[in-house]
Design an enzyme around this catalytic site. Structure first.
Site, mmCIF file in Angstrom:
data_model
loop_
_atom_site.group_PDB
_atom_site.id
_atom_site.type_symbol
_atom_site.label_atom_id
_atom_site.label_comp_id
_atom_site.label_asym_id
_atom_site.label_seq_id
_atom_site.Cartn_x
_atom_site.Cartn_y
_atom_site.Cartn_z
ATOM 1 N N LYS A 8 -13.080 -4.546 1.840
ATOM 2 C CA LYS A 8 -13.934 -3.379 1.604
ATOM 3 C C LYS A 8 -15.424 -3.674 1.803
ATOM 4 C CE LYS A 8 -11.110 -0.445 -1.315
ATOM 5 N NZ LYS A 8 -11.116 0.335 -2.558
ATOM 6 N N SER A 40 0.829 -1.207 0.000
ATOM 7 C CA SER A 40 0.000 0.000 0.000
ATOM 8 C C SER A 40 0.863 1.257 0.000
ATOM 9 C CB SER A 40 -0.919 0.022 1.224
ATOM 10 O OG SER A 40 -1.533 1.295 1.324
ATOM 11 N N ARG A 41 0.463 2.221 -0.805
ATOM 12 C CA ARG A 41 1.209 3.488 -0.867
ATOM 13 C C ARG A 41 0.644 4.519 0.100
ATOM 14 N NH1 ARG A 41 3.780 4.093 -6.782
ATOM 15 N NH2 ARG A 41 3.715 1.906 -7.298
ATOM 16 N N SER A 42 -0.463 4.187 0.731
ATOM 17 C CA SER A 42 -1.099 5.162 1.619
ATOM 18 C C SER A 42 -0.198 5.609 2.777
ATOM 19 C CB SER A 42 -2.415 4.605 2.153
ATOM 20 O OG SER A 42 -3.309 4.412 1.087
ATOM 21 N N GLY A 49 -3.672 7.183 -13.151
ATOM 22 C CA GLY A 49 -4.445 6.669 -12.028
ATOM 23 C C GLY A 49 -3.904 6.998 -10.657
ATOM 24 N N THR A 63 -8.567 -1.576 2.629
ATOM 25 C CA THR A 63 -8.280 -1.996 1.261
ATOM 26 C C THR A 63 -8.607 -3.475 1.108
ATOM 27 O OG1 THR A 63 -6.657 -1.847 -0.523
ATOM 28 C CG2 THR A 63 -5.792 -2.369 1.672
ATOM 29 N N GLY A 95 -14.911 -4.208 -8.551
ATOM 30 C CA GLY A 95 -15.182 -3.295 -7.440
ATOM 31 C C GLY A 95 -14.868 -1.852 -7.804
ATOM 32 N N ALA A 96 -13.777 -1.635 -8.491
ATOM 33 C CA ALA A 96 -13.395 -0.264 -8.859
ATOM 34 C C ALA A 96 -14.428 0.346 -9.801
ATOM 35 C CB ALA A 96 -12.011 -0.259 -9.501
#
Ligand code: ATR
Length: 277
Positions: free
Chosen positions: A70, A19-21, A245, A66, A136-137
């Site tokens: 979700k 994850s980049r969060s 994105g 994530t 989902g996206a």
């Protein structure tokens, strides 16, 4: 002044190491000089509900959610926002002071904000949007496109039944087309969006014929690794407005950060660089 309690937030998934969060939140906390920490947490499925209930006592004010949690997060939450209900998934949980967990979904918001930042003149009402993919996206993307007034969504997916389900859920502004005809529906669309994993590093290439791309189209890809996907490269060659994105990932985090740390963060090139590192 030293705050009495340092707010904690984080992202829960499994796996979550990619994850980049955490980088994004650390960048904003540093930029605004705010006390707080944002932690990646890989939690087993059978421990999820328990862990979420305990986090507020440890000082957590909320978490991002994530894959693959979700949908599960919605079942655990006590309150659910309208947009999370519509999308059927949550990516942001707010731990309220009354002990209740509030589930929200900011993916569609992030998607639209990214489009607006990358194409300030974009007018959603001007024409049809073509959406590749029905996972989902795609649900978040379609919900938000309809919400801002896109008159028609041309939806195509390898597994048609998933696209039909989205049409059943979102109504007849969504039109479903066979995946084998995916290239044909680009013509005359104003906005083109890839929500499939095709073109992502390590996944099969995006092979939909793209000769109908025209300079007046806005083209975006939810894949951000690589940043310049084949779709976006072809769109740039055709003279389209191209939006990668990474911005969606960044913008979807804005409401959570503001809520948890009390400052609305800016999305600029420094933010993007921090996430790309
Ligand atoms: P997400 O929640 O990220 O959208 P997902 O629900 O697994 O993930 O959806 C992935 C999307 O990529 C789906 O639209 C999927 O098509 P299917 O519904 O047919 O599985 C699409 N996708 C993945 N691999 C694909 C491939 N090789 N060819 C075409 N579409 C593909």
């Amino acid at each position: 002044m030293i705050p009495t309690r340092i707010p904690l937030a984080g992202v829960i998934g499994s796996p979550v190491a990619h994850s980049r969060s955490p980088r994004l939140f650390a960048h904003w906390l540093r930029t605004y000089g705010l006390p707080g920490h944002y932690i990646p947490m890989d939690i087993a499925s059978d421990k999820l509900a328990d862990c979420l209930r305990r986090l507020p006592d440890l000082g957590f004010v909320g978490v991002n959610i994530t894959l693959p949690y979700k949908e599960r997060a919605m079942e655990i939450a006590d309150l659910i926002s309208d947009r999370a209900t519509l999308i059927g998934a949550a990516n942001t949980l707010i731990f309220r002071t009354d002990g209740r967990i509030h589930a929200d979904n900011t993916d569609g918001y992030g998607f639209i904000e990214n489009l607006r930042q990358g194409a300030p003149d974009w007018n959603p009402r001007i024409g049809a949007a073509t959406v590749f993919g029905a996972g989902g996206a795609a649900r978040a993307v379609i919900a938000s496109l309809l919400d801002v007034g896109v008159p028609e969504i041309r939806l195509t997916n390898r597994t048609r039944i998933r696209a039909d389900k989205l049409r059943a859920d979102f109504g007849n502004r969504v039109q479903v087309y066979d995946w084998v005809k995916a290239g044909n529906i680009v013509e005359g669309s104003s906005t083109i969006i890839n929500t499939t994993s095709l073109g992502m590093t390590g996944k099969p290439p995006f092979r939909v014929p793209l000769d109908a791309l025209k300079p007046n189209m806005v083209v975006t890809d939810i894949v951000y690794s690589p940043l310049k996907t084949h779709l976006l490269e072809q769109a740039a060659l055709a003279g389209c407005t191209v939006i990668d994105g990474l911005g969606m990932l960044v913008h979807q985090a804005v409401p959570g950060f503001e809520r948890w740390f009390g400052q609305r963060p800016k999305v600029d090139s420094a933010t993007r660089n921090a996430v790309m590192l």
